[in-house]
Design an enzyme around this catalytic site. Structure first.
Site, PDB file in Angstrom:
ATOM      1  CG  ASP A 162      -2.277   0.602   0.967  1.00  0.00           C
ATOM      2  OD1 ASP A 162      -2.326   1.836   0.798  1.00  0.00           O
ATOM      3  OD2 ASP A 162      -3.294  -0.114   0.947  1.00  0.00           O
ATOM      4  CG  HIS A 229      -5.312   3.629   1.085  1.00  0.00           C
ATOM      5  ND1 HIS A 229      -4.954   2.341   0.794  1.00  0.00           N
ATOM      6  CD2 HIS A 229      -6.597   3.759   0.689  1.00  0.00           C
ATOM      7  CE1 HIS A 229      -5.977   1.707   0.248  1.00  0.00           C
ATOM      8  NE2 HIS A 229      -6.995   2.545   0.172  1.00  0.00           N
ATOM      9  CB  SER A 418      -9.407   0.396   0.152  1.00  0.00           C
ATOM     10  OG  SER A 418      -8.686   0.540  -1.020  1.00  0.00           O
TER      11      SER A 418
END
Length: 596
Positions: A162, A229, A418
């Protein structure tokens, strides 16, 4: 097939047309492949990935590869762990067909494809267990607390491929050494390329800073702040629990291995593929060996494209090393078949559900979805995009308050596939911790078989339903894995116009069932070439699939049911695969057998 068809076993050979395929790494394809081509690309890219055929000078010699690339007017960037090379185009473009065609025309080239930049699948947007409806609510929660009495993920490492990791006190005790795989120093924002520090430097970008799409629109369309994220994803999987603060992680005794691949403007396919290889214990040139290989990989990222050879080869390697790969389906409310790496074979593809138990308004769907998990909705589908109108319905997790560079730690709700994928990665970690011998295929089967129906609606396909953590974990104790433990994951190359077999030995007593299940995962271009049979220990053949000159799709991923009740279950069972046309190649990736 562009009007071309291969000859049968009794006719002369005809050259195969170029296909979008996944080839076994040990078999040279009959013609160069390219997937995806530039016409499928909606975002600018600046590099190509070129795979040379085994035995060619370019496949083993950097200087030969460099010379070849220079002869085509471009420059060699680096060689990947797979042996393919990354080629600089010299500028961002959304169409490099002339260069792609130059490589496709080279008889030494096996495949060529854009080095696409993948994007995090999230709609970015805080803190207490009471807010985590996704774990415990009866309507559409994932029934996690009941699983904790028998497993909490101890001893399992989960790689989060990520944006990297920004320090957070609710995660710090769970993090093990990772790596920064962003090879482009400019996008990395850390003044270097790859290094051992996977710190999230921020992925903020100004409007148009990443170029323009195929329609000339600026990418991104508006200024974007840093998402942090990867830290949000990691919190859902393994945030510290029972520590009187923040949130609870699903596999809260597991370890998180942050691998940074997403940075300014996204992440390169070549970097992500190398991260998959390294995370699962494979070798990547120039990168030290992974001291704590992951048994589970989470990828909450992707882009609109077919599954590339680059991705499929990396994923196959990870699965063969025993690592379960979980991928977010994407947030475009479209068929997941068009989004990668969610559409690659062997992964667990995850759609997102809402607090009401419906398919989340943004979630991709389709027959390639394996399972749904809570992804939340921080706004209603009819609300203005980018607004947060229903934060209580989002997925709360660890985050950071910095707009660009890191600031104070905090917690925020996000929505997206996600957010759904790490729910399944956490569940996979619970299963591996409870029974380390489980294979990726068995983990996938357990999660799907023990799902419950979505309490709401899903049009287009949401896989087996909503994942149920407690039921799935309990099934490890009460029943054998759905594949019955009878599985062969050794790759068997399928000989062009030949016949091969793969065997499974059984000690099951009594006779086989009238509903014997045969799970098949075969990677092969133009699957209509293939005839597939199950061969019983006494030699009796049960036809699973006939050949078809009109079935030009790739790969056979299916479960067949046969009446084998007259057969003694104990003995050697075989999967027999015949290739009855020339020009396309592939291999048996795995198959399993449920005799009872």
């Amino acid at each position: 097939m562009n009007g071309l068809r291969r000859t049968s076993l009794c006719a002369a050979a005809v050259s195969a047309a170029v296909l979008s395929v996944v080839s076994p790494v040990n078999a040279a394809p009959s013609q160069v492949q390219s997937q995806p081509d530039s016409t499928q690309v909606n975002r600018p890219f600046e590099r190509l990935i070129v795979g040379y055929k085994p035995g060619t000078a370019e496949a083993s010699s950097d200087s030969a590869a460099s010379d070849d690339v220079k002869n085509k007017g471009k420059s060699l960037h680096r060689r990947m762990a797979s042996g393919a090379v990354v080629v600089d185009l010299g500028s961002k473009t959304s169409n490099a067909d002339s260069t792609i065609q130059a490589f496709k025309a080279d008889p030494d080239v096996a495949y060529v494809e854009p080095d696409l930049l993948m994007q995090p699948f999230a709609d970015p947007n805080d803190t207490d267990y009471s807010r985590q409806w996704d774990l415990f609510e009866a309507t559409a929660g994932m029934n996690v607390p009941g699983a904790w009495s028998s497993t909490t993920g101890a001893g399992v490492t989960v790689a989060v491929i990520d944006t990297g990791y920004v320090a957070h006190s609710d995660l710090s005790a769970r993090v093990v050494a990772g790596y920064d795989f962003v090879s482009d120093a400019t996008r990395a924002r850390d003044n270097n390329g790859r290094d051992s520090n996977p710190a999230d430097e921020g992925d903020w970008v100004a409007r148009g800073e990443c170029g323009t799409d195929a329609n000339g629109n600026p990418v991104p369309a508006a200024d974007q702040g840093s998402s942090w994220h990867g830290t949000h994803v990691a919190g859902t999987i393994a945030a510290s629990t029972n520590n009187a603060k923040g949130i609870a992680g699903i596999a809260y005794d597991a370890k998180i291995q942050p691998l940074r691949v997403l940075a300014k403007c996204g992440g390169a396919t070549s970097d992500i593929a190398d991260a998959i290889t390294w995370a699962s214990g494979g070798t990547v040139s120039g990168v030290p060996a992974n001291a704590t290989p992951a048994k589970v990989i989470n990828m909450s990222l992707g882009g609109q494209s077919s599954c590339s050879t680059t991705y499929q080869n990396a994923i196959n390697g990870a699965i063969n090393r025993g690592t379960t790969v979980v991928v977010a389906a994407g947030n475009s409310n479209m068929n997941v078949a068009n989004f990668t790496p969610a559409n690659c074979s062997g992964v667990i593809t995850v759609a997102a559900s809402s607090r009401e138990g419906n398919k989340a308004f943004y979630s991709n769907f389709g027959t390639r979805i394996d399972i749904a998990a809570p992804g939340g909705e921080t706004r209603r589908g009819t609300d203005t995009p980018g607004t947060i109108t229903t934060p209580e319905n989002g997925i709360w997790s660890t985050l950071n308050a910095g707009t660009t560079t890191p600031g104070a730690e905090n917690y925020k709700p996000y929505q997206g596939t996600s957010m759904a994928a790490p729910h399944i990665a956490g569940l996979a970690a619970l299963l591996v911790a409870k029974k380390p011998s489980l294979t990726p295929a068995q983990i996938k089967d357990l999660i799907k078989t023990n799902a419950r129906a979505l309490p709401g609606t899903c049009s287009g396909g949401c896989g087996a339903g909503l994942a149920d953590a407690t039921k799935t974990v309990n099934a490890v104790d009460t029943t054998p894995p759905p594949s019955g433990g009878l599985e062969n994951t050794t790759d068997v190359p399928i000989t062009d116009m030949g016949t091969v077999t793969s065997s499974i030995s059984s000690t099951v007593t009594g006779n086989a069932s009238s509903t014997t299940k045969v799970g098949v995962d075969i990677v092969h271009t133009y699957r209509g070439d293939l005839v597939i049979d199950l061969i019983a220990p006494d030699g009796t053949a049960y036809r699973l699939k006939n050949s078809s000159s009109s079935d030009s799709a790739d790969n056979v991923v299916a479960t067949y049911t046969v009446n084998a009740s007259s057969e003694v279950a104990a003995g050697t069972w075989k999967l027999r695969v015949q290739d009855v046309y020339s020009g396309d190649t592939g291999y048996i990736n795995a198959w399993n057998l449920t005799l009872r």
